[in-house]
Design a protein around this motif. Sequence first.
Motif, mmCIF file in Angstrom:
data_model
loop_
_atom_site.group_PDB
_atom_site.id
_atom_site.type_symbol
_atom_site.label_atom_id
_atom_site.label_comp_id
_atom_site.label_asym_id
_atom_site.label_seq_id
_atom_site.Cartn_x
_atom_site.Cartn_y
_atom_site.Cartn_z
ATOM 1 N N LEU A 32 6.194 -7.231 14.402
ATOM 2 C CA LEU A 32 6.306 -8.431 15.241
ATOM 3 C C LEU A 32 7.770 -8.749 15.508
ATOM 4 C CD1 LEU A 32 5.094 -10.958 16.623
ATOM 5 C CD2 LEU A 32 5.183 -12.116 14.409
ATOM 6 N N LEU A 36 9.483 -8.999 19.158
ATOM 7 C CA LEU A 36 10.093 -10.241 19.644
ATOM 8 C C LEU A 36 11.534 -10.007 20.083
ATOM 9 C CD1 LEU A 36 8.689 -12.731 16.963
ATOM 10 C CD2 LEU A 36 7.927 -12.485 19.338
ATOM 11 N N GLY A 69 9.394 -22.530 15.489
ATOM 12 C CA GLY A 69 8.778 -21.206 15.383
ATOM 13 C C GLY A 69 9.661 -20.173 16.069
ATOM 14 N N SER A 70 10.912 -20.150 15.667
ATOM 15 C CA SER A 70 11.952 -19.398 16.405
ATOM 16 C C SER A 70 11.791 -17.887 16.339
ATOM 17 C CB SER A 70 13.320 -19.747 15.835
ATOM 18 O OG SER A 70 13.379 -19.327 14.471
ATOM 19 N N GLY A 71 11.102 -17.374 15.289
ATOM 20 C CA GLY A 71 11.130 -15.922 15.095
ATOM 21 C C GLY A 71 12.574 -15.468 14.922
ATOM 22 N N THR A 74 14.957 -15.112 19.850
ATOM 23 C CA THR A 74 15.077 -14.787 21.276
ATOM 24 C C THR A 74 15.368 -16.046 22.086
ATOM 25 O OG1 THR A 74 13.679 -12.867 21.070
ATOM 26 C CG2 THR A 74 13.769 -13.880 23.235
ATOM 27 N N ASP A 92 11.604 -21.706 11.203
ATOM 28 C CA ASP A 92 10.525 -20.732 11.071
ATOM 29 C C ASP A 92 10.071 -20.720 9.613
ATOM 30 O OD1 ASP A 92 9.602 -18.304 13.170
ATOM 31 O OD2 ASP A 92 9.080 -17.949 11.053
ATOM 32 N N SER A 94 9.226 -17.966 8.163
ATOM 33 C CA SER A 94 9.538 -16.639 7.620
ATOM 34 C C SER A 94 11.037 -16.474 7.370
ATOM 35 C CB SER A 94 9.078 -15.560 8.610
ATOM 36 O OG SER A 94 9.729 -14.341 8.333
ATOM 37 N N MET A 97 12.530 -13.515 9.381
ATOM 38 C CA MET A 97 12.832 -13.820 10.789
ATOM 39 C C MET A 97 14.165 -14.565 10.876
ATOM 40 S SD MET A 97 10.365 -12.912 12.977
ATOM 41 C CE MET A 97 8.660 -12.357 12.935
ATOM 42 N N ASP A 120 7.560 -24.807 6.828
ATOM 43 C CA ASP A 120 6.225 -24.745 7.424
ATOM 44 C C ASP A 120 6.085 -25.989 8.283
ATOM 45 O OD1 ASP A 120 3.557 -24.923 8.053
ATOM 46 O OD2 ASP A 120 2.858 -24.291 6.069
ATOM 47 N N ILE A 121 5.918 -25.782 9.569
ATOM 48 C CA ILE A 121 5.908 -26.907 10.507
ATOM 49 C C ILE A 121 4.685 -27.803 10.296
ATOM 50 C CG2 ILE A 121 5.477 -27.270 13.006
ATOM 51 C CD1 ILE A 121 7.942 -25.371 13.372
ATOM 52 N N ASP A 122 3.704 -27.306 9.590
ATOM 53 C CA ASP A 122 2.544 -28.146 9.271
ATOM 54 C C ASP A 122 2.833 -29.081 8.094
ATOM 55 O OD1 ASP A 122 0.976 -27.027 11.255
ATOM 56 O OD2 ASP A 122 0.359 -25.374 9.956
ATOM 57 N N ALA A 141 5.589 -19.257 22.427
ATOM 58 C CA ALA A 141 4.574 -18.415 21.765
ATOM 59 C C ALA A 141 4.328 -18.889 20.342
ATOM 60 C CB ALA A 141 5.014 -16.940 21.779
ATOM 61 N N PHE A 142 4.295 -20.191 20.170
ATOM 62 C CA PHE A 142 4.243 -20.717 18.814
ATOM 63 C C PHE A 142 3.156 -21.759 18.571
ATOM 64 C CE2 PHE A 142 5.611 -24.168 15.963
ATOM 65 C CZ PHE A 142 5.362 -23.507 14.779
ATOM 66 N N HIS A 145 -0.017 -21.439 16.704
ATOM 67 C CA HIS A 145 -0.006 -21.102 15.272
ATOM 68 C C HIS A 145 -0.195 -22.330 14.386
ATOM 69 C CE1 HIS A 145 1.268 -16.890 15.416
ATOM 70 N NE2 HIS A 145 2.103 -17.215 16.368
#
Length: 294
Positions: A32, A36, A69-71, A74, A92, A94, A97, A120-122, A141-142, A145
């Motif tokens: 992934l 990305l 959720g930047s990964g 990009t 993010d 991760s 990432m 964790d954005i949640d 693209a986030f 999720h």
Amino acid sequence: MKTHHDDKGHIGRDRAADSGTAPAELLELLELLELLELDGEVLAPYFSELTGLLAEVADPAPGRILDLGSGPGTGSLALARRFPTAHVTAVDISPRMLHRLRERAAAQGAADRVSTVEADIDESWAGIGQGGPYDLVWAAAFLHHVADPAHTFARAFEQLTPGGLIAVTEMDFFPRFLPEDAGATRAGLEARLHAATDTRPPHDWTDHLRAAGFTHLDRRPFDIHLDHAQAGPPLNAYAQGFLAKLRSHATDTLGSDDLAALDALLDEDQPYSVAHRDDLTVRTTRTTWIARRP
Ligand SMILES: C[S@@+](CC[C@H](N)C(=O)[O-])C[C@H]1O[C@@H](n2cnc3c(N)ncnc32)[C@H](O)[C@@H]1O
């Protein structure tokens, strides 16, 4: 959430590995990550158009930007290029990432303008709020999720200055790459591959944005069609990555003749492999919702 601030303005643990990640998941994460990064290279004209549009709409230019959720960054890095005095906070879950994002920011000479928050954005947004309030929130693209998108939109609204913008982007469908007659067998292989794997309708965030209190909503479709010369050499790896990913989901749904034809196309030893051919194009659409906090 785990945070630390170092002398480069980084927030979050500076470690490369996602500890506790099972090998198969790690492989998926690395695939992934690579896709990305390639996305940013291959679709550079699209990112330039989108950030250019934001530059027209934002007045004044944003000073503080939040990438949810930047990964591997990009969006963060495209925004840092477009707005050369802005500070970008990239969030993010991760660490791998975010580690890659910091490496890329340094290579771009933007290390001092990009901070990372591992979260964790949640869960709690305490660390996310430290870089704010923000003039622009970006989420690409986030949002599909997150556990509760309505709650996330409400929190993004709170993070913005009055008049600040949110830009939410979704990929409407996986890109297509092959010419009609690319397979060694019947024409239309890629269309059948997508039919065998793409079952979800595209996301639509219009109602969520309105419910969170955003106004001046603009829903922009971007039609992306680049040939090999426009997309550049990374297009081969990008196509290979996407097609292999779709292949892994189509094992039980695509006919055996198509699976064999696809495997041949993915075989780098074949002269007509996706890895080498120069007749690939990238064709896709993305939608961006731009809205304002009043
Ligand atoms: C499909 S990628 C998109 C990355 C980037 N926005 C881009 O367009 O290149 C989704 C990202 O969201 C991150 N993610 C998923 N769930 C998350 C959560 N609950 N909190 C924070 N990040 C999350 C993943 O680690 C991944 O980097």
